[in-house]
Design an enzyme around this catalytic site. Structure first.
Site, PDB file in Angstrom:
ATOM      1  CB  SER A 225      -0.120  -1.263   2.167  1.00  0.00           C
ATOM      2  OG  SER A 225       1.248  -1.302   2.479  1.00  0.00           O
ATOM      3  CG  ASP A 434       4.104   1.551  -4.017  1.00  0.00           C
ATOM      4  OD1 ASP A 434       4.927   2.044  -3.220  1.00  0.00           O
ATOM      5  OD2 ASP A 434       3.316   0.639  -3.711  1.00  0.00           O
ATOM      6  CG  HIS A 503       1.788   2.310  -1.007  1.00  0.00           C
ATOM      7  ND1 HIS A 503       2.248   1.063  -1.362  1.00  0.00           N
ATOM      8  CD2 HIS A 503       1.268   2.169   0.246  1.00  0.00           C
ATOM      9  CE1 HIS A 503       2.029   0.209  -0.371  1.00  0.00           C
ATOM     10  NE2 HIS A 503       1.421   0.858   0.607  1.00  0.00           N
TER      11      HIS A 503
END
Length: 529
Positions: A225, A434, A503
């Site tokens: 991320s 995601d 994610h």
């Protein structure tokens, strides 16, 4: 990893007589049960890697490290020995008055192939704790959503390499009525850019290397991320030092990374994402037309069609300045949350009910059942892992950067190309479920990068990501095998797309993420075999 703000059988009729002649068919009472079946396919062999809890002697215990030693038999709620590890606060400089410290948890590996390396894991946010990665993604013990107790992780990255999970820089708060902040790292805000973050991290890491005698070890840096900024900027800073005694960086990998502007990563690919996963976004015709009209009017539809091509036609043009009328990502999120109030932006196949999460954050928003406690906020846990006794939250709502602004350019603009050039391997991986950061946004970013004398990929990623078959093991740690994604490599950059993965790659697809780490470390040369 949390972050980037708080946002989402059909049975064929078979004639009874025919069915009787087909011995492989199961009765309805047997649906969902698995019969063991022999496979003549490549298999994982974990026999050569002893479980970490069998260690007889501590490999890193000495006078310098003793204060960081963790008793692996006394971790609250963990009903097994997690093995040798060290944890605590480490200052970011050698100044005697240094008050800024990063919290780490270090696990030496029993794998003999790991003797000359160290792998760093960073969660993102900004402002989210790397202890989430340890506890729910790739650490030696797991306590995942909706489960009763921690369990051993057969896909722990410590089976492959020496691992250290480091909590990113986090400002303390002078207001005692508010949580101290993300994780356990200490210090007042002083960073304004990724360059500042990297400088402070290198100060921490130099002290870490001296403490644990890791001089000259190859360094692998991995994160997810917002660590799509942290990881390449830190690697770049290490390369610039030209000091292999302390900063012998080898390769990097980033999962579902923030590497471009939000419009590219979220807005432009949002409507095609909904179309691809139409069954998970059951919108009526009126709303479906509305979001398509928004994407057309704001130029997102034409942008995708013209620029997500192989090879790229040239540098991607800048998008017009974002306006509320063009926020199709949020319009989709709001609409799907009415249909599915448990919609999870991190893994869009999630439905109700909300599961209990010992870290207090099982989806798009915080949730803790009445009477439950956040695991790392427990005093007994903090004492067991040499953490300061303070309020702990998985992700901070307060700014990590001074004035709440990161002044750095997106990492794909200049930093990642430089890191690719200087590394044997660089990997960008992305889960296809995601929504907080969308895989096509990552591909657009790659197609806009120039490295190794050319721009982007010349071919669309299409090679199968193959994960060897393995024993099912405990039902608490099931993970897939076979073709679990697609990949492509050009000029030392590898892109991997993970199927049915959210994610947090190692959380939602641990076996595939383990396989990719093997490739990063140079233990395998082909992700398709």
């Amino acid at each position: 990893m949390r972050g980037l703000s708080y946002f989402v059988l059909a049975l064929s009729a078979i004639d009874a007589a025919a069915a009787a002649s087909l011995p492989f068919l199961r009765s309805l009472q047997h649906v969902g049960r698995r019969d063991p079946a022999a496979r003549n396919l490549p298999n994982y062999d974990f026999s050569a890697i002893p479980p970490v809890e069998k260690r007889q002697t501590a490999s890193r215990l000495n006078g310098k490290t003793k204060k960081y030693a963790v008793d692996g038999t006394k971790i609250p709620e963990v009903q097994f020995d997690i093995g040798e590890s060290y944890a605590g606060l480490m200052p970011i400089s050698t100044r005697k008055d240094e008050s800024r410290e990063l919290y780490f948890w270090y696990f030496p590996s029993e794998n003999p192939a790991a003797k000359d390396e160290i792998t760093i894991w960073l969660n993102g946010g900004p402002g989210c704790s790397s202890l989430e990665g340890l506890l729910q993604e790739n650490g030696p013990f797991l306590w995942q959503y909706g489960t009763l107790y921690p369990v051993p992780n057969p896909w722990s990255w410590t089976k492959l390499t020496n691992m250290v999970w480091v909590e990113q820089y986090n400002p303390t708060d002078d207001n005692p009525s508010r949580p101290v902040g993300t994780g356990f790292s200490q210090g007042k805000p002083s960073v304004r850019s990724q360059e500042d973050v990297a400088t402070q991290f290198l100060g921490f890491f130099r002290n870490f290397v001296d403490t644990f005698d890791l001089h000259g070890k190859k360094i692998y840096i991995v994160g997810e991320s917002y660590a799509g900024l942290y990881v390449p900027y830190i690697a770049h800073a290490m390369f610039e030092k030209k000091n292999k005694r302390y900063f012998n960086v080898e390769s990097t990998m980033i999962f579902d990374p923030s590497i471009n502007k939000d419009e590219i990563l979220t807005q432009v690919p949002a409507v095609p994402f909904v179309e691809h996963w139409k069954g998970l976004f059951p919108f009526n015709e009126t709303f479906t037309k509305q979001i398509h009209d928004m994407a057309d009017k704001c130029g997102y539809s034409s942008y995708m069609k013209e620029h997500l091509v192989y090879p790229p036609k040239g540098k991607l043009p800048a998008l017009p300045k974002a306006t509320p009328e063009c926020d199709v990502w949020t319009a989709i999120f709001d609409a799907v949350s009415l249909v599915n109030p448990c919609f999870d932006v991190y893994q869009v196949a999630t439905t109700c009910p909300l599961l209990y999460d010992v870290l207090g954050y099982p989806g798009s928003f915080e949730y803790l059942p009445a009477g439950a406690n956040v695991y790392f906020n427990r005093t007994d846990v903090q004492k067991a892992i040499n953490a300061p006794l303070q309020k702990w939250t998985e992700c901070s709502e307060r700014p990590v950067f001074v004035d709440g602004k990161d002044n750095s350019e997106p990492s794909s603009f200049t930093i990642i190309p430089d890191v690719i050039e200087k590394s044997p391997r660089t990997i960008i991986a992305h889960g296809d479920l995601d929504y907080v950061l969308i895989s096509n946004g990552t591909l657009l970013s790659i197609q806009n990068m120039t490295w190794g004398g050319a721009q982007g990929f010349s071919q669309e990623p299409s090679k199968p990501l193959f994960v060897p078959y393995h024993d099912r093991g405990s039902l608490s740690t099931l993970s897939g095998a076979g073709v679990l994604g697609r990949h492509h490599t050009e000029r030392k950059l590898t892109y991997v797309e993970l199927y049915l993965t959210g994610h947090m790659g190692p959380q939602y697809n641990p076996s595939a993420s383990y396989r990719i780490l093997e490739y990063l470390l140079g233990r395998i040369d082909d992700l398709s075999k």
